[in-house]
Design a protein around this motif. Sequence first.
Motif, PDB file in Angstrom:
ATOM      1  N   LYS A   2       0.825  -1.213   0.000  1.00 57.42           N
ATOM      2  CA  LYS A   2       0.000   0.000   0.000  1.00 57.42           C
ATOM      3  C   LYS A   2       0.854   1.255   0.000  1.00 57.42           C
ATOM      4  O   LYS A   2       1.953   1.280   0.539  1.00 57.42           O
ATOM      5  CB  LYS A   2      -0.886   0.009   1.246  1.00 57.42           C
ATOM      6  N   LEU A   4       0.962   5.167   1.264  1.00 58.84           N
ATOM      7  CA  LEU A   4       0.353   6.023   2.279  1.00 58.84           C
ATOM      8  C   LEU A   4       0.590   7.493   1.947  1.00 58.84           C
ATOM      9  O   LEU A   4       1.700   7.887   1.594  1.00 58.84           O
ATOM     10  CB  LEU A   4       0.949   5.729   3.666  1.00 58.84           C
ATOM     11  N   ASP A 112      -3.413   4.537  -1.269  1.00 62.64           N
ATOM     12  CA  ASP A 112      -4.376   3.592  -0.697  1.00 62.64           C
ATOM     13  C   ASP A 112      -4.969   4.081   0.613  1.00 62.64           C
ATOM     14  O   ASP A 112      -6.123   3.818   0.917  1.00 62.64           O
ATOM     15  CB  ASP A 112      -3.689   2.246  -0.469  1.00 62.64           C
ATOM     16  N   VAL A 113      -4.146   4.769   1.407  1.00 59.23           N
ATOM     17  CA  VAL A 113      -4.603   5.253   2.712  1.00 59.23           C
ATOM     18  C   VAL A 113      -4.143   6.697   2.880  1.00 59.23           C
ATOM     19  O   VAL A 113      -3.026   7.044   2.504  1.00 59.23           O
ATOM     20  CB  VAL A 113      -4.024   4.400   3.871  1.00 59.23           C
TER      21      VAL A 113
ATOM     22  N   LYS B  92     -11.708   4.487   0.257  1.00 51.96           N
ATOM     23  CA  LYS B  92     -10.951   4.972   1.404  1.00 51.96           C
ATOM     24  C   LYS B  92     -11.679   6.151   2.015  1.00 51.96           C
ATOM     25  O   LYS B  92     -12.606   6.697   1.401  1.00 51.96           O
ATOM     26  CB  LYS B  92      -9.520   5.346   1.003  1.00 51.96           C
TER      27      LYS B  92
ATOM     28  N   ALA C 118      -2.717   1.004   9.268  1.00 55.27           N
ATOM     29  CA  ALA C 118      -2.971   1.584   7.939  1.00 55.27           C
ATOM     30  C   ALA C 118      -2.706   0.554   6.839  1.00 55.27           C
ATOM     31  O   ALA C 118      -3.413   0.514   5.828  1.00 55.27           O
ATOM     32  CB  ALA C 118      -2.089   2.817   7.724  1.00 55.27           C
ATOM     33  N   ARG C 123      -9.865  -0.621   5.958  1.00 54.68           N
ATOM     34  CA  ARG C 123     -10.232   0.796   6.012  1.00 54.68           C
ATOM     35  C   ARG C 123      -9.675   1.407   7.292  1.00 54.68           C
ATOM     36  O   ARG C 123      -9.773   0.808   8.363  1.00 54.68           O
ATOM     37  CB  ARG C 123     -11.756   0.976   6.017  1.00 54.68           C
ATOM     38  N   LEU C 124      -9.139   2.626   7.139  1.00 52.33           N
ATOM     39  CA  LEU C 124      -8.685   3.404   8.296  1.00 52.33           C
ATOM     40  C   LEU C 124      -9.615   4.614   8.401  1.00 52.33           C
ATOM     41  O   LEU C 124      -9.728   5.390   7.450  1.00 52.33           O
ATOM     42  CB  LEU C 124      -7.238   3.856   8.065  1.00 52.33           C
TER      43      LEU C 124
END
Lengths: 117, 97, 129
Positions: A2, A4, A112-113, B92, C118, C123-124
């Motif tokens: 992922k 970030l 992704d996050v 997200k 994370a 999901r965060l």
Amino acid sequence: MKRLLFVQSRAPHGSVNGQEGLDALLAGSAFATCSLLLLEDGVFQLLKAQDTSDSGTKNYSVSYGALPDYGVEDLYCSADHLVSRGLTTDDLVVPVTALDRAGISQLMADHDVILSF
Amino acid sequence: MAILHTVNQSPDRHSALRTCLEFLTEQDGLLLLEDGVYAALIGVRSGIEDLSADIFILKADAEARGIAGRLQQEVTLIDYAEFVDLCVTYDKVKNWS
Amino acid sequence: MKFAIVVHGAPYSSAAAQSALRFAGAARERGHELYRVFFYHDGVYNGSSLLAPPQDEPDIAAEWQALSEQGVDLVICVASSLRRGVLDVDEARRYQKSASNLAGGFQISGLGQLIDAALNADRLVTFGA
């Protein structure tokens, strides 16, 4: 793996959010591909010439300069938010890519996050 | 990669909503919670009136503030279970605080 | 789906804790797994064992306790908590403090736990102050 995206939206010294956001980014860089996005007053995080000798706060802006050593090379900011604060990327302690609105929307889509501070 | 944007601050006191709206795209969703719900009051020009993205309001927070009956018609009132469902629907979540 | 929750706000100072608690309950009712709740910034005050709200106000500490008893991982960021004076027995000893005040059910750990959440949760969801 992922990707970030760390988003800083607050100015330094008025709150500890920026410093703790940077700590989180440094932690993230050990485990994942991380990018930094500066929005709103977050662009002040990287402003040169911060002198905290009389403010009682910590000058952690120098730590941003070490981000490439941590493998964090994707640093972005809002071009609009920079301009509206009278700044250019030359005023910042490290090279930052200024993006327009569509570029920032795309940046958020590409990760992704998203972690915001 | 659609994003659920959450805003929990009043549009009068905070730039969170304004900045969120700069980057929110058509396929994204907007969820107003806590003091963010005030942005959906009838007569308030907070910028959400012109959005084509879906707008959700956390019902409990609108009710707590006495404004559940004063909201713009384009918004959808949801409970916490539906908030959870939205997090699944969108790829997200980005909070603006 | 695996959810991770991040709380940035102190209890009673912001609505972050109450919102996060309600979201956590709804996620579990919907059959999702709660991978972790991570407390950062002023959110670490949620882990104080010394919260003593008036009786007619919500007992946030008890709600976190209940979540912990259901097996949910409640993690307080060590750097944030040391700054703000939320210490477990080990940290109190290490820094030679007169008392510790970490509530049961919480644990103190590093930012690696946030990054882990994370990366490993689907999901965060962050509740800011």
